[in-house]
Scaffold this active site. Structure first.
Site, PDB file in Angstrom:
ATOM      1  N   ASP A  40       0.823  -1.210   0.000  1.00 58.49           N
ATOM      2  CA  ASP A  40       0.000   0.000   0.000  1.00 58.49           C
ATOM      3  C   ASP A  40       0.860   1.264   0.000  1.00 58.49           C
ATOM      4  OD1 ASP A  40      -2.061  -1.793   0.249  1.00 58.49           O
ATOM      5  OD2 ASP A  40      -2.806  -1.022   2.156  1.00 58.49           O
ATOM      6  N   ASP A  41       0.243   2.350  -0.460  1.00 62.15           N
ATOM      7  CA  ASP A  41       0.714   3.727  -0.252  1.00 62.15           C
ATOM      8  C   ASP A  41       1.765   4.210  -1.238  1.00 62.15           C
ATOM      9  OD1 ASP A  41      -0.977   3.474   1.869  1.00 62.15           O
ATOM     10  OD2 ASP A  41       0.538   3.763   3.426  1.00 62.15           O
ATOM     11  N   HIS A  91      -5.637   2.914  -4.101  1.00 60.38           N
ATOM     12  CA  HIS A  91      -6.036   3.472  -2.812  1.00 60.38           C
ATOM     13  C   HIS A  91      -6.936   4.654  -3.191  1.00 60.38           C
ATOM     14  CE1 HIS A  91      -4.732   1.651   0.752  1.00 60.38           C
ATOM     15  NE2 HIS A  91      -3.747   2.433   1.130  1.00 60.38           N
ATOM     16  N   HIS A  95      -4.193  10.129   0.363  1.00 63.38           N
ATOM     17  CA  HIS A  95      -4.346   9.103   1.398  1.00 63.38           C
ATOM     18  C   HIS A  95      -5.287   9.623   2.489  1.00 63.38           C
ATOM     19  CE1 HIS A  95      -3.318   5.994   4.324  1.00 63.38           C
ATOM     20  NE2 HIS A  95      -2.750   5.331   3.334  1.00 63.38           N
ATOM     21  N   HIS A 184       3.893  -2.256   3.117  1.00 63.03           N
ATOM     22  CA  HIS A 184       3.904  -0.885   2.611  1.00 63.03           C
ATOM     23  C   HIS A 184       5.228  -0.577   1.923  1.00 63.03           C
ATOM     24  CE1 HIS A 184       0.758  -0.942   5.665  1.00 63.03           C
ATOM     25  NE2 HIS A 184       0.229   0.095   5.040  1.00 63.03           N
TER      26      HIS A 184
END
Length: 232
Positions: A40-41, A91, A95, A184
């Protein structure tokens, strides 16, 4: 009804209910011998290419749930992910939590990110992971038509203090048949430590070195399709 009560009804209760009952979400499969590493991210200019190099060496196919504003800065990394057979999910463009977004704002965040990725690789993403796994009362409308992906295990690798050894131990404990593991590849987002992906890369490297061939690491797309094919 107070603002706090409305917030609980809109955000907290749906998150708990949907995640615990697996309502319209995918968390794991029952496929033997396969598991999925998800990140993620990102993408991150430093850390994501290091992961891609590692995965190329060990023939791992991963899934990257990217943040739109990071993807915009790193189009070459997005293209490399796609060219090397990884699945690119989304995503949000920024964020931000679904707890603080109206349904149409969720839809806008998803659409902006999907449009961006499609413009880079010519393929529209179909998988969506909400930041922090936060859902809301209307998430299935706001996220439509994307498939909602959560996880079987989230390992806390966004904190540098976890350390490489403890993270590797968590990998060993939670990677099993059909697992969907959250890691991540970017430490710039709220609540994360900027250098935390260093531990993630080290732990994943050691895990793959020590357990090569134990599991076939495939993308979420492969697990999802296999799971739903077996239900028919």
């Amino acid at each position: 009804m107070t603002i706090i009560s409305l917030f609980i009804v809109y955000s907290i209760i749906p998150t708990i209910a949907i995640r615990s009952l697996s309502i319209g979400i995918f968390k794991k499969s029952h496929t033997k011998g396969q598991a999925s590493l998800t990140f993620d991210d990102g993408p991150d200019q430093l850390y994501t290419p290091m992961l891609l190099d590692l995965f190329k060496k060990y023939n791992v196919k991963a899934t990257f749930f990217v943040v739109g504003e990071h993807a915009k800065k790193n189009p070459d990394i997005i293209k490399r992910m796609h060219e090397e057979g990884h699945t690119i999910g989304i995503h949000h463009y920024k964020h931000v939590s679904n707890w603080f977004l109206m349904p149409w704002q969720v839809r806008k965040q998803c659409k902006m990110t999907a449009d961006l990725i499609e413009s880079m690789i010519g393929v529209r993403p179909i998988y969506y992971r909400p930041p922090w796994g936060h859902l809301n009362l209307f998430i299935h409308w706001g996220a439509k038509p994307f498939r909602l992906i959560l996880w079987s295990a989230i390992l806390g690798d966004w904190k540098l203090s976890l350390g490489k050894d403890r993270l590797k131990k968590r990998l060993q404990e939670h990677i099993k048949d059909g697992a969907v593991i959250v890691l991540h590849d970017n430490g710039e987002n709220p609540g994360a430590d900027e250098r935390a992906p260093e531990n993630t890369i080290s732990a994943v490297t050691e895990y793959l070195e020590e357990n090569h061939g134990k599991y076939d690491f495939v993308s979420v797309h492969t697990l999802y399709e296999d799971e739903h094919r077996n239900r028919v």
